[in-house]
Design a protein around this motif. Structure first.
Motif, PDB file in Angstrom:
ATOM      1  N   SER A  53       0.824  -1.216   0.000  1.00 23.77           N
ATOM      2  CA  SER A  53       0.000   0.000   0.000  1.00 23.77           C
ATOM      3  C   SER A  53       0.858   1.267   0.000  1.00 23.77           C
ATOM      4  CB  SER A  53      -0.964  -0.008   1.193  1.00 23.77           C
ATOM      5  OG  SER A  53      -0.260   0.119   2.412  1.00 23.77           O
ATOM      6  N   PHE A  54       2.070   1.201   0.543  1.00 23.26           N
ATOM      7  CA  PHE A  54       2.948   2.368   0.549  1.00 23.26           C
ATOM      8  C   PHE A  54       3.439   2.712  -0.857  1.00 23.26           C
ATOM      9  CE2 PHE A  54       3.035   1.170   4.968  1.00 23.26           C
ATOM     10  CZ  PHE A  54       3.070   2.386   5.628  1.00 23.26           C
ATOM     11  N   PHE A  55       3.424   1.734  -1.754  1.00 19.66           N
ATOM     12  CA  PHE A  55       3.825   1.978  -3.140  1.00 19.66           C
ATOM     13  C   PHE A  55       2.634   2.316  -4.027  1.00 19.66           C
ATOM     14  CE2 PHE A  55       7.024  -0.851  -1.319  1.00 19.66           C
ATOM     15  CZ  PHE A  55       8.166  -0.120  -1.567  1.00 19.66           C
ATOM     16  N   VAL A  56       1.471   1.794  -3.684  1.00 15.39           N
ATOM     17  CA  VAL A  56       0.267   1.989  -4.499  1.00 15.39           C
ATOM     18  C   VAL A  56      -0.386   3.341  -4.200  1.00 15.39           C
ATOM     19  CG1 VAL A  56      -2.071   1.113  -4.934  1.00 15.39           C
ATOM     20  CG2 VAL A  56      -0.157  -0.485  -4.741  1.00 15.39           C
ATOM     21  N   ALA A  57      -0.443   3.713  -2.949  1.00 15.26           N
ATOM     22  CA  ALA A  57      -1.131   4.946  -2.546  1.00 15.26           C
ATOM     23  C   ALA A  57      -0.361   6.174  -3.010  1.00 15.26           C
ATOM     24  CB  ALA A  57      -1.301   4.980  -1.036  1.00 15.26           C
ATOM     25  N   GLN A  58      -1.124   7.182  -3.431  1.00 16.04           N
ATOM     26  CA  GLN A  58      -0.501   8.438  -3.840  1.00 16.04           C
ATOM     27  C   GLN A  58      -0.936   9.603  -2.955  1.00 16.04           C
ATOM     28  OE1 GLN A  58      -1.018   8.957  -8.058  1.00 16.04           O
ATOM     29  NE2 GLN A  58       0.272   7.196  -8.533  1.00 16.04           N
ATOM     30  N   SER A  59      -1.621   9.293  -1.859  1.00 18.91           N
ATOM     31  CA  SER A  59      -1.996  10.325  -0.888  1.00 18.91           C
ATOM     32  C   SER A  59      -2.142   9.663   0.474  1.00 18.91           C
ATOM     33  CB  SER A  59      -3.318  10.988  -1.289  1.00 18.91           C
ATOM     34  OG  SER A  59      -4.404  10.111  -1.076  1.00 18.91           O
ATOM     35  N   PRO A  60      -2.057  10.454   1.519  1.00 14.03           N
ATOM     36  CA  PRO A  60      -2.254   9.874   2.856  1.00 14.03           C
ATOM     37  C   PRO A  60      -3.632   9.235   3.025  1.00 14.03           C
ATOM     38  CG  PRO A  60      -1.236  12.036   3.038  1.00 14.03           C
ATOM     39  CD  PRO A  60      -1.626  11.865   1.598  1.00 14.03           C
ATOM     40  N   MET A  61      -4.662   9.803   2.393  1.00 12.94           N
ATOM     41  CA  MET A  61      -6.007   9.229   2.498  1.00 12.94           C
ATOM     42  C   MET A  61      -6.079   7.865   1.817  1.00 12.94           C
ATOM     43  SD  MET A  61      -8.920   9.454   3.824  1.00 12.94           S
ATOM     44  CE  MET A  61      -9.049  11.115   4.376  1.00 12.94           C
ATOM     45  N   GLN A  62      -5.463   7.743   0.665  1.00 16.82           N
ATOM     46  CA  GLN A  62      -5.433   6.444  -0.010  1.00 16.82           C
ATOM     47  C   GLN A  62      -4.667   5.424   0.832  1.00 16.82           C
ATOM     48  OE1 GLN A  62      -3.827   6.851  -3.959  1.00 16.82           O
ATOM     49  NE2 GLN A  62      -5.745   7.691  -4.794  1.00 16.82           N
ATOM     50  N   LEU A  63      -3.558   5.836   1.390  1.00 14.26           N
ATOM     51  CA  LEU A  63      -2.764   4.934   2.232  1.00 14.26           C
ATOM     52  C   LEU A  63      -3.595   4.449   3.417  1.00 14.26           C
ATOM     53  CD1 LEU A  63      -0.039   3.590   2.845  1.00 14.26           C
ATOM     54  CD2 LEU A  63       0.571   5.659   4.121  1.00 14.26           C
ATOM     55  N   ALA A  64      -4.264   5.368   4.079  1.00 17.93           N
ATOM     56  CA  ALA A  64      -5.099   5.002   5.228  1.00 17.93           C
ATOM     57  C   ALA A  64      -6.207   4.050   4.802  1.00 17.93           C
ATOM     58  CB  ALA A  64      -5.686   6.252   5.876  1.00 17.93           C
ATOM     59  N   ALA A  65      -6.843   4.315   3.673  1.00 18.43           N
ATOM     60  CA  ALA A  65      -7.936   3.457   3.202  1.00 18.43           C
ATOM     61  C   ALA A  65      -7.431   2.050   2.896  1.00 18.43           C
ATOM     62  CB  ALA A  65      -8.599   4.070   1.963  1.00 18.43           C
ATOM     63  N   LEU A  66      -6.290   1.943   2.236  1.00 20.17           N
ATOM     64  CA  LEU A  66      -5.750   0.629   1.883  1.00 20.17           C
ATOM     65  C   LEU A  66      -5.368  -0.170   3.128  1.00 20.17           C
ATOM     66  CD1 LEU A  66      -3.534   1.575  -1.202  1.00 20.17           C
ATOM     67  CD2 LEU A  66      -5.815   0.527  -1.203  1.00 20.17           C
ATOM     68  N   ILE A  67      -4.703   0.470   4.066  1.00 12.30           N
ATOM     69  CA  ILE A  67      -4.305  -0.222   5.294  1.00 12.30           C
ATOM     70  C   ILE A  67      -5.530  -0.579   6.134  1.00 12.30           C
ATOM     71  CG2 ILE A  67      -3.074   0.043   7.488  1.00 12.30           C
ATOM     72  CD1 ILE A  67      -0.958   1.656   5.931  1.00 12.30           C
ATOM     73  N   CYS A  68      -6.474   0.348   6.231  1.00 11.50           N
ATOM     74  CA  CYS A  68      -7.666   0.090   7.051  1.00 11.50           C
ATOM     75  C   CYS A  68      -8.510  -1.052   6.508  1.00 11.50           C
ATOM     76  CB  CYS A  68      -8.506   1.353   7.195  1.00 11.50           C
ATOM     77  SG  CYS A  68      -7.789   2.522   8.366  1.00 11.50           S
ATOM     78  N   THR A  69      -8.545  -1.220   5.181  1.00 17.55           N
ATOM     79  CA  THR A  69      -9.315  -2.360   4.660  1.00 17.55           C
ATOM     80  C   THR A  69      -8.690  -3.683   5.094  1.00 17.55           C
ATOM     81  OG1 THR A  69      -8.145  -2.311   2.536  1.00 17.55           O
ATOM     82  CG2 THR A  69     -10.228  -1.105   2.664  1.00 17.55           C
ATOM     83  N   CYS A  70      -7.372  -3.726   5.127  1.00 13.15           N
ATOM     84  CA  CYS A  70      -6.699  -4.954   5.592  1.00 13.15           C
ATOM     85  C   CYS A  70      -7.013  -5.209   7.065  1.00 13.15           C
ATOM     86  CB  CYS A  70      -5.195  -4.833   5.396  1.00 13.15           C
ATOM     87  SG  CYS A  70      -4.673  -4.732   3.671  1.00 13.15           S
ATOM     88  N   LEU A  71      -6.914  -4.164   7.870  1.00 13.55           N
ATOM     89  CA  LEU A  71      -7.176  -4.311   9.304  1.00 13.55           C
ATOM     90  C   LEU A  71      -8.641  -4.626   9.576  1.00 13.55           C
ATOM     91  CD1 LEU A  71      -4.958  -1.401  10.666  1.00 13.55           C
ATOM     92  CD2 LEU A  71      -4.418  -3.847  10.553  1.00 13.55           C
ATOM     93  N   LEU A  72      -9.532  -4.076   8.759  1.00 16.06           N
ATOM     94  CA  LEU A  72     -10.957  -4.336   8.914  1.00 16.06           C
ATOM     95  C   LEU A  72     -11.276  -5.812   8.684  1.00 16.06           C
ATOM     96  CD1 LEU A  72     -13.635  -2.747   9.410  1.00 16.06           C
ATOM     97  CD2 LEU A  72     -13.890  -2.709   6.931  1.00 16.06           C
ATOM     98  N   VAL A  73     -10.671  -6.394   7.670  1.00 10.84           N
ATOM     99  CA  VAL A  73     -10.879  -7.824   7.407  1.00 10.84           C
ATOM    100  C   VAL A  73     -10.397  -8.647   8.601  1.00 10.84           C
ATOM    101  CG1 VAL A  73     -10.123  -9.772   5.971  1.00 10.84           C
ATOM    102  CG2 VAL A  73     -10.851  -7.627   4.891  1.00 10.84           C
ATOM    103  N   LEU A  74      -9.224  -8.315   9.130  1.00 12.46           N
ATOM    104  CA  LEU A  74      -8.706  -9.047  10.294  1.00 12.46           C
ATOM    105  C   LEU A  74      -9.622  -8.882  11.505  1.00 12.46           C
ATOM    106  CD1 LEU A  74      -4.891  -8.254   9.996  1.00 12.46           C
ATOM    107  CD2 LEU A  74      -6.044 -10.409   9.471  1.00 12.46           C
ATOM    108  N   ALA A  75     -10.112  -7.679  11.716  1.00 11.35           N
ATOM    109  CA  ALA A  75     -10.992  -7.426  12.862  1.00 11.35           C
ATOM    110  C   ALA A  75     -12.279  -8.236  12.740  1.00 11.35           C
ATOM    111  CB  ALA A  75     -11.312  -5.937  12.961  1.00 11.35           C
ATOM    112  N   PHE A  76     -12.872  -8.241  11.555  1.00 17.38           N
ATOM    113  CA  PHE A  76     -14.117  -8.993  11.394  1.00 17.38           C
ATOM    114  C   PHE A  76     -13.882 -10.500  11.452  1.00 17.38           C
ATOM    115  CE2 PHE A  76     -16.163  -5.138   9.323  1.00 17.38           C
ATOM    116  CZ  PHE A  76     -16.918  -4.862  10.441  1.00 17.38           C
ATOM    117  N   GLU A  77     -12.721 -10.951  11.027  1.00 16.29           N
ATOM    118  CA  GLU A  77     -12.413 -12.378  11.168  1.00 16.29           C
ATOM    119  C   GLU A  77     -12.287 -12.751  12.642  1.00 16.29           C
ATOM    120  OE1 GLU A  77     -12.359 -16.047  10.338  1.00 16.29           O
ATOM    121  OE2 GLU A  77     -12.301 -14.714   8.606  1.00 16.29           O
ATOM    122  N   LEU A  78     -11.731 -11.869  13.451  1.00 17.80           N
ATOM    123  CA  LEU A  78     -11.663 -12.114  14.897  1.00 17.80           C
ATOM    124  C   LEU A  78     -13.064 -12.188  15.498  1.00 17.80           C
ATOM    125  CD1 LEU A  78      -8.702  -9.745  15.813  1.00 17.80           C
ATOM    126  CD2 LEU A  78      -8.691 -12.252  15.944  1.00 17.80           C
TER     127      LEU A  78
END
Length: 129
Positions: A53-78
């Motif tokens: 995501s650090f290479f794909v994102a071109q703004s801090p908002m995109q970076l946050a969105a990409l990382i948060c989607t990963c964390l969201l999946v982990l949270a819901f799996e828990l």
């Protein structure tokens, strides 16, 4: 008469509460990784996608969105794993509501995965296509 004699115990507060909560959280993460194959797969996927995501994102908002989607999946799996553990603990006989609870927990994870795919797809489309 002490508090424990009255039927309740005092809860930890402040830093002590934070310390023990952190220990219990790490125990939960380790248990999920050790006992839940789906959590392991999603953790490894996140281990690849979060640095990417650090290479794909071109703004801090995109970076946050990409990382948060990963964390969201982990949270819901828990949460899904917790639901399954409680349902399994409640009994081994089939009950329609037990099956529904497990199916709904699984559906939440699927929706989170779809959300993640849409966000990643949109960011990649916007930045590279």
């Amino acid at each position: 008469m002490s508090d424990s004699d009255k039927g309740f115990t005092a809860k930890n507060t402040g830093f002590k509460r934070f310390y023990y909560a952190s220990i219990y959280s790490w125990q939960g993460l380790k248990a999920a990784y050790a006992q839940e194959p789906a959590f392991r797969y999603e953790a490894w996927g996140s281990a690849v996608l979060i640095p990417l995501s650090f290479f794909v994102a071109q703004s801090p908002m995109q970076l946050a969105a990409l990382i948060c989607t990963c964390l969201l999946v982990l949270a819901f799996e828990l949460v899904n794993s917790a639901i399954e553990a409680v349902v399994d603990r409640a009994g081994t006989e089939f009950h329609e509501l037990a099956g529904l609870a497990k199916d709904l927990g699984s559906a939440v994870v699927m929706v989170a995965l779809i959300m993640g795919a849409l966000i990643w797809g949109a960011v990649i489309y916007e930045n590279f296509l």
